[in-house]
Design a protein around this motif. Structure first.
Motif, PDB file in Angstrom:
ATOM      1  N   ILE A  37      38.531  93.876  14.629  1.00  0.00           N
ATOM      2  CA  ILE A  37      37.027  93.988  15.308  1.00  0.00           C
ATOM      3  C   ILE A  37      36.974  92.993  16.123  1.00  0.00           C
ATOM      4  O   ILE A  37      37.026  91.905  16.102  1.00  0.00           O
ATOM      5  CB  ILE A  37      36.069  94.100  14.250  1.00  0.00           C
ATOM      6  N   GLY A  38      36.860  93.363  17.615  1.00  0.00           N
ATOM      7  CA  GLY A  38      36.474  92.199  18.645  1.00  0.00           C
ATOM      8  C   GLY A  38      37.794  91.892  19.376  1.00  0.00           C
ATOM      9  O   GLY A  38      38.933  92.571  19.037  1.00  0.00           O
ATOM     10  N   ALA A  39      37.656  91.165  20.344  1.00  0.00           N
ATOM     11  CA  ALA A  39      38.607  90.880  21.137  1.00  0.00           C
ATOM     12  C   ALA A  39      38.523  89.258  21.742  1.00  0.00           C
ATOM     13  O   ALA A  39      37.277  89.062  22.007  1.00  0.00           O
ATOM     14  CB  ALA A  39      39.127  91.858  22.163  1.00  0.00           C
ATOM     15  N   GLU A  40      39.824  88.462  22.100  1.00  0.00           N
ATOM     16  CA  GLU A  40      39.351  87.337  22.749  1.00  0.00           C
ATOM     17  C   GLU A  40      40.059  87.753  24.294  1.00  0.00           C
ATOM     18  O   GLU A  40      40.982  88.016  24.280  1.00  0.00           O
ATOM     19  CB  GLU A  40      40.085  86.123  22.128  1.00  0.00           C
ATOM     20  N   LEU A  41      39.171  87.307  25.212  1.00  0.00           N
ATOM     21  CA  LEU A  41      39.426  87.508  26.627  1.00  0.00           C
ATOM     22  C   LEU A  41      39.478  86.287  27.218  1.00  0.00           C
ATOM     23  O   LEU A  41      38.970  85.326  27.072  1.00  0.00           O
ATOM     24  CB  LEU A  41      38.282  88.253  27.349  1.00  0.00           C
ATOM     25  N   ASN A  42      40.850  86.093  28.125  1.00  0.00           N
ATOM     26  CA  ASN A  42      40.866  84.830  28.814  1.00  0.00           C
ATOM     27  C   ASN A  42      40.876  85.155  30.333  1.00  0.00           C
ATOM     28  O   ASN A  42      41.872  85.967  30.793  1.00  0.00           O
ATOM     29  CB  ASN A  42      42.304  84.427  28.265  1.00  0.00           C
ATOM     30  N   HIS A  43      40.150  84.343  31.009  1.00  0.00           N
ATOM     31  CA  HIS A  43      39.981  84.587  32.506  1.00  0.00           C
ATOM     32  C   HIS A  43      40.599  83.086  33.146  1.00  0.00           C
ATOM     33  O   HIS A  43      40.430  81.985  32.484  1.00  0.00           O
ATOM     34  CB  HIS A  43      38.374  84.726  32.875  1.00  0.00           C
ATOM     35  N   LYS A  44      40.582  83.466  34.594  1.00  0.00           N
ATOM     36  CA  LYS A  44      40.934  82.147  35.485  1.00  0.00           C
ATOM     37  C   LYS A  44      40.234  82.395  36.687  1.00  0.00           C
ATOM     38  O   LYS A  44      39.734  83.474  37.083  1.00  0.00           O
ATOM     39  CB  LYS A  44      42.494  82.085  35.665  1.00  0.00           C
ATOM     40  N   ALA A  45      39.719  81.053  37.161  1.00  0.00           N
ATOM     41  CA  ALA A  45      39.084  81.202  38.311  1.00  0.00           C
ATOM     42  C   ALA A  45      39.304  80.041  39.007  1.00  0.00           C
ATOM     43  O   ALA A  45      39.510  78.875  38.614  1.00  0.00           O
ATOM     44  CB  ALA A  45      37.219  81.210  38.169  1.00  0.00           C
ATOM     45  N   LYS A  46      39.299  80.248  40.395  1.00  0.00           N
ATOM     46  CA  LYS A  46      39.372  79.100  41.234  1.00  0.00           C
ATOM     47  C   LYS A  46      38.138  78.342  41.767  1.00  0.00           C
ATOM     48  O   LYS A  46      37.205  79.240  42.629  1.00  0.00           O
ATOM     49  CB  LYS A  46      40.374  79.303  42.413  1.00  0.00           C
ATOM     50  N   ILE A  47      37.628  77.332  41.646  1.00  0.00           N
ATOM     51  CA  ILE A  47      36.380  76.787  41.991  1.00  0.00           C
ATOM     52  C   ILE A  47      36.381  75.717  42.865  1.00  0.00           C
ATOM     53  O   ILE A  47      37.090  74.679  42.472  1.00  0.00           O
ATOM     54  CB  ILE A  47      35.568  76.411  40.638  1.00  0.00           C
ATOM     55  N   SER A  48      35.677  75.593  43.810  1.00  0.00           N
ATOM     56  CA  SER A  48      35.454  74.541  44.793  1.00  0.00           C
ATOM     57  C   SER A  48      34.114  74.001  44.482  1.00  0.00           C
ATOM     58  O   SER A  48      32.909  74.210  44.344  1.00  0.00           O
ATOM     59  CB  SER A  48      35.369  75.022  46.169  1.00  0.00           C
ATOM     60  N   LEU A  49      34.388  72.456  43.993  1.00  0.00           N
ATOM     61  CA  LEU A  49      33.475  71.800  43.377  1.00  0.00           C
ATOM     62  C   LEU A  49      32.961  70.470  44.458  1.00  0.00           C
ATOM     63  O   LEU A  49      33.773  69.841  44.811  1.00  0.00           O
ATOM     64  CB  LEU A  49      33.463  71.245  41.977  1.00  0.00           C
ATOM     65  N   PRO A  50      31.724  70.374  44.748  1.00  0.00           N
ATOM     66  CA  PRO A  50      31.304  68.978  45.444  1.00  0.00           C
ATOM     67  C   PRO A  50      31.069  68.119  44.162  1.00  0.00           C
ATOM     68  O   PRO A  50      31.218  68.242  43.147  1.00  0.00           O
ATOM     69  CB  PRO A  50      30.009  69.271  45.938  1.00  0.00           C
ATOM     70  N   ALA A  51      31.022  66.668  44.783  1.00  0.00           N
ATOM     71  CA  ALA A  51      31.049  65.632  43.772  1.00  0.00           C
ATOM     72  C   ALA A  51      29.673  65.669  43.274  1.00  0.00           C
ATOM     73  O   ALA A  51      28.676  65.919  43.847  1.00  0.00           O
ATOM     74  CB  ALA A  51      31.000  64.402  44.609  1.00  0.00           C
TER      75      ALA A  51
END
Length: 548
Positions: A37-51
């Protein structure tokens, strides 16, 4: 100097607004671990961050998330200050294919309705114009009889034509209006289905320097599951039993899983992992808890109904009357995956890693995948209770089945390259041997009949003695010898005025407490055998036994 100050102030304001305004990024689903019952989902994302501090919105998440399970992996220069979850109902791509199809059809029908309404308005205006011309012609001008007849015929035919057209167009409008009402109701129902609605994870982060950071996001969603089912294959009774371990995977997370790395685990992360503790049990007098007794009885009935579906262990084979074969097919998409699946085990559960990237749509429909194949040595024997079913059931007895990590589930039975029916595997037996039903074998003929000349009633004083004799004829129509476990029974008395006597059992093993008779037979190819049982019941002649 003043202009430089204003320019600097404007720049700082822009930087402040840029840093404070939430920015949205899309994520990519990489892998999924599906639990019972249920699932673990794993994502990736490329994020541009300022200081400094930023608010980040990560799109394309599941539509239902256990917020306490959210974990975000970031570089050492980034700190996660807070996480939260929300559903995204506004994105157009979240509309389900069924919703879009009905919505497009609705627009087409509305356009058709508009055309019909325009035609009706034109016809009604022509009718008004015709009525006005008829009035002017009849009042202001003089006409002779012949012209009057022509004009009357023209108006009559034209009015009839226009009124018939208007009537037909109104009917067409009613049909279109009803279709529109049905489609609008269907759209309303489809709008309640949020399986196509994705979620968003909102992060408050702080970065020590501007960077393009890789975010790894994982979380648990309850909207996925998998169930085990099997194929049991045997070429004949002398070959090993092949067990094909399969899974039906369903998910409605709002995301179509496309080319993801898929793993299936026998664990259940939503189950409470706290060990139970016993406290003191204090008795006290009071009124009988009638409601509690009702609930207890309902629970016991439910347990009994569940137990009737499970296969028999050794004790069951001695005491149970017959195996009930399960009926029905498992619906869904059948997908064949590589059989050599890596199986990982730990102290608590086992998992299966699917080797190829996998596609599973978010439509709650089962998708079948083959996990593993086993070739297991088995001891085949036949089992029959002709009093209830005049068939022989083939049973496969296997040992050391713990290492297979089987789960309860339905099983398709394929014997001698033919589909013979369904059974149920229950690996939670307490014995070291698992008995699997392989279905009916029609090549073994079994017939149970009452012997009329040795069955009857005799009156002895104030009592009557009723005798029953049955003959069981067996024939092995197979080309090889078979071992058959045959069962029958005689009644057991529950009253001191009722005497039961077993007259003949032809060498059966007798269980006097239950009245069960058991024969372990070996039938050669083409051989026949006859077994007789006879018993008598003596009871007062003024009484009747209702279930005899």
């Amino acid at each position: 100097m003043k202009r430089i100050f204003l320019t600097l102030l404007t720049s700082l304001s822009f930087v402040y607004i840029y840093a404070q305004s939430p920015r949205s990024f899309n994520s990519r689903l990489e892998s999924v671990t599906v639990y019972s019952i249920g699932a673990e989902l794993n994502h990736k994302a490329k994020i541009s961050l300022p200081a400094g501090t930023s608010e980040i919105i990560l799109n394309d998440m599941a539509n239902n998330i256990d917020e306490s399970s959210i974990q975000v992996g970031v570089p050492s220069s980034v700190t996660i200050l807070s996480t939260s979850f929300s559903r995204d109902f506004l994105r157009n791509e979240n509309k389900s294919p069924a919703y879009i199809k009905v919505e497009d059809s609705l627009q087409i029908i509305k356009r058709e309705l508009n055309k019909v309404q325009n035609k009706r308005v034109v016809e009604e205006n022509l009718l008004v114009l015709l009525d006005k011309n008829q009035a002017i012609g009849g009042v202001n001008t003089g006409v002779n009889v012949a012209e009057l007849i022509k004009i009357a015929d023209y108006y009559k035919n034209k009015q009839l034509e226009l009124r018939n057209n208007i009537f037909s167009l109104k009917e067409a409008e009613d049909v279109q209006q009803k279709r529109i009402a049905r489609m609008q109701q269907q759209l309303q129902e489809l709008s309640l289905d949020k399986t196509g609605t994705t979620g968003q994870i909102v992060l408050q982060v702080m970065a020590t320097e501007p960077s393009n950071a890789d975010f790894n996001i994982s979380y648990l969603s309850p909207n996925a599951a998998w169930l085990a089912f099997y194929d049991l294959r045997a070429e004949n009774t002398s070959s090993p039993l092949k067990i094909v371990y399969k899974a039906n995977v369903t998910q409605s997370t709002g995301l179509d899983w496309k080319k993801v790395k898929l793993s299936l685990s026998t664990g259940n992360p939503s189950q409470n992992g706290t060990a139970p503790l016993l406290s003191a049990w204090f008795l006290q007098f009071g009124e009988p808890a009638y409601a509690y007794q009702q609930q207890k009885q309902m629970y016991q009935n439910r347990i009994q109904s569940m137990e009737t579906r499970a296969p028999m262990d050794k004790k069951d084979l001695e005491e149970q009357p017959i195996i009930n074969a399960l009926q029905g097919q498992v619906a869904g998409v059948q997908v064949q995956a590589p059989v050599s699946v890596q199986q990982n085990e730990n102290m608590l559960n086992a998992s299966f890693d699917i080797e190829i990237p996998y596609d599973i749509a978010s439509n709650s429909k089962p998708h079948s995948v083959t996990l593993k194949e086993f070739s297991q040595p088995a001891n085949f024997k036949y089992y029959s209770v002709p009093k209830i079913e005049a068939d022989a059931f083939l049973m496969a007895e296997i040992t050391n089945y713990d290492k297979l990590n089987l789960l309860p589930g339905e099983a398709n039975i394929i014997f001698e390259n033919s589909y013979v029916g369904k059974s149920f595997i229950n690996p939670n037996a307490t014995t070291d041997t698992l008995n699997l039903s392989m279905g009916r074998d029609k090549k073994i003929t079994i017939k149970r009949e009452k012997v009329a000349e040795q069955t009857g009633i005799k009156f002895i004083g104030n009592s009557k003695k009723q005798t029953f004799t049955y003959e069981i004829r067996l024939r092995n129509g197979k080309k090889e010898a078979v071992n058959l476990l045959l069962k029958d029974q005689y009644p057991v008395s529950t009253d001191k005025d009722m005497e039961v006597e077993l007259l003949a059992a032809d060498g059966a093993v007798i269980n006097k407490e239950t009245g069960v008779l058991t024969w372990k037979l070996s039938l050669k190819a083409g051989a026949t055998e006859t077994i007789r049982i006879s018993y008598a019941i003596k009871y007062p002649k003024d009484k009747n036994i209702v279930n005899l």
